[in-house]
Write a protein that holds these residues in place. Structure first.
Motif, PDB file in Angstrom:
ATOM      1  N   THR A 162       1.163  -1.096  -0.347  1.00 52.04           N
ATOM      2  CA  THR A 162       0.420   0.180   0.166  1.00 52.04           C
ATOM      3  C   THR A 162       0.549   1.397   0.235  1.00 52.04           C
ATOM      4  OG1 THR A 162      -1.870  -1.403   1.215  1.00 52.04           O
ATOM      5  CG2 THR A 162      -1.592   1.075   0.996  1.00 52.04           C
ATOM      6  N   SER A 163       1.971   1.572   0.978  1.00 52.80           N
ATOM      7  CA  SER A 163       2.715   2.256   0.660  1.00 52.80           C
ATOM      8  C   SER A 163       3.789   2.765  -0.131  1.00 52.80           C
ATOM      9  CB  SER A 163       3.963   2.142   1.920  1.00 52.80           C
ATOM     10  OG  SER A 163       3.597   2.485   2.968  1.00 52.80           O
ATOM     11  N   HIS A 164       4.012   1.134  -1.653  1.00 50.42           N
ATOM     12  CA  HIS A 164       4.082   2.313  -2.441  1.00 50.42           C
ATOM     13  C   HIS A 164       3.573   2.072  -3.515  1.00 50.42           C
ATOM     14  CE1 HIS A 164       7.098   1.087  -5.726  1.00 50.42           C
ATOM     15  NE2 HIS A 164       5.464   0.040  -6.456  1.00 50.42           N
ATOM     16  N   TYR A 165       2.722   2.215  -3.786  1.00 49.57           N
ATOM     17  CA  TYR A 165       1.719   2.535  -4.293  1.00 49.57           C
ATOM     18  C   TYR A 165       1.116   4.335  -4.007  1.00 49.57           C
ATOM     19  CZ  TYR A 165       0.995  -1.484  -7.490  1.00 49.57           C
ATOM     20  OH  TYR A 165       1.522  -2.649  -7.756  1.00 49.57           O
ATOM     21  N   LEU A 166       1.238   4.109  -2.615  1.00 48.86           N
ATOM     22  CA  LEU A 166       0.943   5.807  -2.115  1.00 48.86           C
ATOM     23  C   LEU A 166       1.750   6.500  -2.695  1.00 48.86           C
ATOM     24  CD1 LEU A 166      -0.948   4.887   1.263  1.00 48.86           C
ATOM     25  CD2 LEU A 166      -1.807   5.359  -1.202  1.00 48.86           C
TER      26      LEU A 166
END
Length: 154
Positions: free
Chosen positions: A68-72
């Motif tokens: 999730t952090s990567h795509y955010l």
């Protein structure tokens, strides 16, 4: 008596001679009792929110925090609080779950139509379903996502 108007709940007080009729104040009482009741009702949503935020720290969603952090970060959103990342993970998980559930309903409807058209169709209750593009495409279309099969003739 409890009434509701756009999520606002009014409690009628039994004291004070209205006799059960509508007095035009929609159950709002006046005086010191109303402020004590209003304070209690105002603090309840805040306590629910703080309880929910504390539960986010303990809950592990199906989509890992790193993903999730990567795509955010790819989208330009930097989140330092892991509760925010988990909240977004839960929202994405719910969104995906709704789409997959709709695809399952499309699959059940399609297989029901196929088995009802063929004489002697099997009616097994423990049938396993496979997620196919034929079922996923109309489910995604319900959410405004258009998916087309690639043209292999090129």
């Amino acid at each position: 008596m409890v009434g509701s108007n756009f999520g606002i709940i009014y409690h009628n007080s039994s004291a004070g001679g209205g006799g059960g009729g509508s007095s035009g104040n929609h159950g709002q009482s006046s005086g010191a009792g109303a402020s004590a009741l209003g304070d209690r009702e105002r603090s309840t949503p805040a306590s629910h929110l703080s309880d929910f935020m504390s539960q986010l720290e303990e809950y592990t969603p199906l989509i890992p925090d790193a993903v999730t952090s990567h795509y955010l970060n790819m989208g330009g959103f930097q989140a330092d609080d892991k509760r925010i990342v988990r909240l977004i993970s839960i929202a994405a998980q719910k969104y995906m779950s709704d789409i997959i559930d709709d695809a399952l309903q499309h699959s059940k409807a399609r297989t029901h139509m196929q088995t009802s058209n063929t004489p002697g169709g099997s009616k097994a209750k423990d049938r396993k379903f496979t997620l196919t593009m034929e079922d996923l495409q109309p489910a995604l279309a319900d959410y405004g996502i258009n998916v087309r099969k690639m043209d292999y003739s090129q």
